[in-house]
Design a protein around this motif. Sequence first.
Motif: not given
Length: 559
Positions: A392-393, A443-444, A466-470
């Motif tokens: 995602x950068x 999606x991410x 990490x993973x889908x955690x923001x």
Amino acid sequence: MNGPRAIRSRSRLLTALAAASLVTLLHLFAVTWRADAWIYDTLTQASSHAADDRIVIVAIDEKSLTELGRWPWSRRTHAELLERLGDAGVRGVALNILLSEPALFDPEGDALLAQALNRSGKVVLPVYAEAEHLNGPSVELMPIPEFAAAAASLGHVDMVLDGDGMARSMFLRAGLGSPHWPSLALALSQIGNQPNPTAELPGLRVADLQDASPHRWVRDYQVLIPYTDPPDGFQSVSYVDVLKGNVPTSLLRGRWILVGVTAAGMGDELAAPGWHATQPRMSGVDYQANALNMLVRDDAVVPLSITWQIGLSILMVILPLLLLGLPGLQRTWRPVLVALLAVPLLSWLLLRFGHAWYPPVPALAVLGLGAVLLVLRTLRRTRLQAQSDPLTGLANRIKFNEELEQELRSSRRTGQPLSLLLLDVDHFKRLNDGLGHPAGDEVLRALSTILRGRARRPRDLVARLGGDEFAVLLPETTPQAAAAIATTIHVDLANLSSRTGNHMPLPPFTASIGIHTTQSEEETAAYVFELADNALYQAKQAGRNRSFSHTGERGCAPS
């Protein structure tokens, strides 16, 4: 027109212009001349320059002073020396002795010397340049008219010293108002030769003849002298031994003879390249002997003009940009390394085979500066890569932890609130497994774009943990403002369902958000994160697609 290729081209052009400007300034203001002089000395000493056995110094040394008495000697003595040298069949003589005033108490000695000069027809006498008073105009100290008329030629003995006191160069022509006198060594080398008006002297043309003042000492045809090792390594005989006939005729016949003072404390004393403070200094006659050796062996080194120096240096500093993209040179450090090696090699090749001197330090300095900046940029890029998420950068967990600690310290110091939002994509595993990893990655990336749009202040930070955690870190943000931002994120996600990603249609998705705003100066980073994580858990337990604050404030995304 503003694509990556255009940006790269613009960046290379600006880099080339900056490098060219900097290296030009270094040359014009001679900023690096000491380092260049050291390199020149090192390179010339590494090459052997033999003393020509056709050059012999007749030295006015301590032995001669002891036997012939105090200086100055009667000019009868010099006349007798010239008779001895003429009988030996020498090729030419440079009598490097000041003869600018008549001997008031020995006019017969002057007459004898004038006769000896006339009979020989092979004697060169010196012309000295001297200021009448401190910082005043120069005058030419010439031999008295009788001697000047009888001499075969006159030559200047102007000696040039660099800023460090080293005598590296000579001007083959110089004079008051115009460079009309050859150097003493040049005049001696031309004895017995028919002058060729079309023959070009070696040397850098430096005289501005149009603006020359008649009271200014003007120099032209600058050359660098490749000294022998040692600089006083020429055949040398004592003046008194020649006078008494103790020197074999075979040692003098057909030789160029330089007569001058070598006794310590009497004549000129110079430092030459390779000279050390513990060594005796070189005499003025040794300086002339080295210049003569250079001329008869055709070894003169010519400094490149400032135009050529700047041109070659500009070529060298932009060489890495020209080499970029060639096979094996795609990485920037390789062309820079090639250029750093090419500059001293070019300087050595020009000196060794072209008898030309190109000072390499300005180009090396600019390339070295470029190499340092390249290393710093690489380190910065490496550090950024180590603190960023490749997909995602966004900032990664390491960067997030550092910023959370820093913002907590700032919050305690200023008393301003600090809010933290933690987000999870609802049912991401099901979406990822059902549609495939490319859709999950899309999606991410889409969520990261939305979060960036809602955390736009300089100190705001969006991170993928990490993973889908923001996480979204919002300094100086109240609980109410944090809840409003969470609501806008839900709205953005709802509006996103009708759009498409870069590569494929985006599946509809939602996110759950946990919010915590610091309430106490005692809260640690771990405790702040734990409370936001608990709030995220509560949002999921309440049905997902909503936000929850552990203080009890709740928000729900529009359906």
